[in-house]
Design an enzyme around this catalytic site. Structure first.
Site, PDB file in Angstrom:
ATOM      1  N   CYS A   1      27.748  26.065  81.111  1.00 42.17           N
ATOM      2  CA  CYS A   1      28.091  27.020  80.049  1.00 42.17           C
ATOM      3  C   CYS A   1      29.383  27.742  80.423  1.00 42.17           C
ATOM      4  CB  CYS A   1      26.957  28.000  79.793  1.00 42.17           C
ATOM      5  SG  CYS A   1      26.478  28.990  81.226  1.00 42.17           S
TER       6      CYS A   1
ATOM      7  N   ASP B   1      14.009  22.455  95.281  1.00 38.58           N
ATOM      8  CA  ASP B   1      15.451  22.569  95.511  1.00 38.58           C
ATOM      9  C   ASP B   1      16.129  21.362  94.874  1.00 38.58           C
ATOM     10  OD1 ASP B   1      18.033  22.695  96.423  1.00 38.58           O
ATOM     11  OD2 ASP B   1      17.498  23.101  98.513  1.00 38.58           O
TER      12      ASP B   1
END
Length: 464
Positions: free
Chosen positions: A403, A335
């Site tokens: 992105c 994680d």
């Protein structure tokens, strides 16, 4: 948007189709089946298409047509649904999910594919409807598509002067909420240009693994019939403009001589500027595109920990490393908010984001995101940055990348980080990547104006 199954609308009123089950499925059948599965929420559009093509006996030419039909129809779904809502006399809500993708792909061909004659698009759609749901629905499909052909030149599109949000979202097929955001930021002309860029078919870009091949060798292996040129932004990348090419089936990919990756996705690895002596943590690594590029840039000498929370996607990272013959990348399931990793010299955080910089390649993404996703993602991005910062010593490098083109997820996240972490400072990106991709503040910021995907990256240095 009118995505029936996703919006919990009526279940199909007809029998289940056998489209895609026969080995002789046509490209239109494959496309219709993939879109039906996507409407039913069975997975990501690109993965459904890859799976369908993998088990399909279609020729390369027909595979290209199926791909065009799936991606093109999804890109133009807003326009298509607006038209179908006007043409379908029963109302689009009453159209079963077995027929909806037949109408969508049929209308897409009439709207956008000059090389497909109108009669062929209509006849194929009618045959599919007959095969899927019988004579009555075949008649409906025939009527709707022929009605569009008759009205094509006289359709009263929404006025951009009266309602620019509705006009742009309808004509250029984007969600109204997203158009509204972009209009406030960019104005009418720039928003239209951005939507047009998202609706065009992007080139395929490949990254050459310089540990196994040279760019000239890859260019030669592609052959003279394929339009391919070196990227102007990174000598390790080649832009392939021929849309018919099936790179994923070529030996150069299987042999690990290259990877499919947009040059914008390679910029964070350049920005990281790791050395062979570095210890790098890629915090959200899967499927490993950026981690493997860092490895290639350091001659497979730097120690790279490629962490990701997904076990399945971490397996893809391992497969990519094996394909590229990289030995120093270590895929681990972890994680990113609580990685069990000791001090490292560099951290690359390719943060989860809306992905609005890659809408040309991810045709379905614009219909899946909601405006409420943005603040949730920002909260996660801040958490991951805090985690990354805690792992770095003085002099350590942190690259934050996305992105997306949304300021909320980009410079605003970085500014909040700098405000709450006074020991860190922004390093100007123009020292590491082409200056034309860097803004005045020192951030990497790419868009359709550069001919590559939209992206953002910041290089942060721990000073104290």
């Amino acid at each position: 948007m009118m995505m029936r199954a996703r919006n919990g609308r009526a279940s199909p009123a007809t029998t289940r189709p056998n489209i895609g089950r026969r080995q002789t499925a046509s490209p239109r059948e494959v496309a219709v089946n993939v879109l039906r599965q996507w409407h039913e929420g069975q997975g990501r559009l690109d993965l459904l298409l890859d799976h369908a093509l993998l088990r399909s006996p279609l020729t390369p030419r027909d595979r290209a047509l199926a791909t065009e039909l799936v991606n093109g129809t999804c890109r133009w779904l807003g326009t298509i649904h607006w038209l179908l809502d006007r043409l379908f006399h029963r109302g689009l809500k009453s159209c079963p999910t077995t027929i909806l993708p037949i109408l969508e792909t049929g209308l897409y061909q009439l709207l956008a594919l000059d090389r497909v004659p109108d009669y062929a698009a209509v006849d194929q759609a009618v045959q599919l409807a007959q095969q899927t749901a019988g004579k009555n629905w075949a008649g409906v499909v025939n009527g709707v598509l022929r009605s569009f052909i008759r009205q094509r030149e006289s359709i009263p599109w929404p006025s951009i002067e009266a309602d620019p949000v509705k006009a742009i979202s309808t004509r250029y097929s984007h969600p109204a909420w997203l158009v509204r955001r972009w209009l406030k930021r960019y104005g009418v002309e720039e928003t239209i240009q951005l939507c047009q860029a998202n609706n065009s078919t992007p080139p395929v870009t490949i990254r050459v693994n310089r540990l196994r091949a040279e760019p000239q060798e890859i260019l030669a292996s592609l052959g003279g019939d394929i339009d391919a040129v070196p990227s102007p932004y990174d000598e390790n990348f080649i832009v392939v403009r021929s849309h018919q090419i099936e790179l994923r089936r070529m030996d150069i990919l299987r042999e690990g001589k290259c990877s499919v990756q947009d040059v914008s996705a390679g910029l964070p690895a350049r920005l990281l500027a790791a050395s062979p002596q570095s210890t790098v943590l890629d915090l959200c690594a899967a499927p490993g595109g950026k981690a493997t590029y860092v490895a290639e840039l350091t001659g497979d000498q730097a120690r790279i920990i490629a962490a990701d929370i997904s076990k399945l996607r971490t397996r893809l990272t391992a497969e990519n490393c094996a394909r590229l013959s990289l030995k120093r990348v270590h895929p681990v399931v972890a994680d990113g908010k609580r990685p069990a990793v000791r001090e490292v010299t560099h951290v690359l955080l390719d943060a989860p984001c809306t992905g609005f910089g890659v809408l040309g390649k991810r045709a379905d993404l614009r219909w899946q995101r909601r405006e409420g996703d943005i603040p949730m993602l920002v909260a996660l991005q801040r958490q991951l940055l805090n985690s990354a910062a805690s792992l770095l010593p003085v002099g350590g490098i942190l690259v934050y990348a996305t992105c997306t083109i949304e300021p909320d997820e980009n410079e605003q996240v970085v500014q909040h980080f700098l405000d709450t972490h006074p020991g860190f400072a922004l390093d100007h990106a123009a020292q590491f990547v082409p200056a034309e991709l860097v803004d005045e503040a020192g951030y990497v910021r790419t868009s359709h104006h550069h001919g590559i995907d939209g992206s953002f990256a910041a290089r942060l240095v721990r000073r104290s």
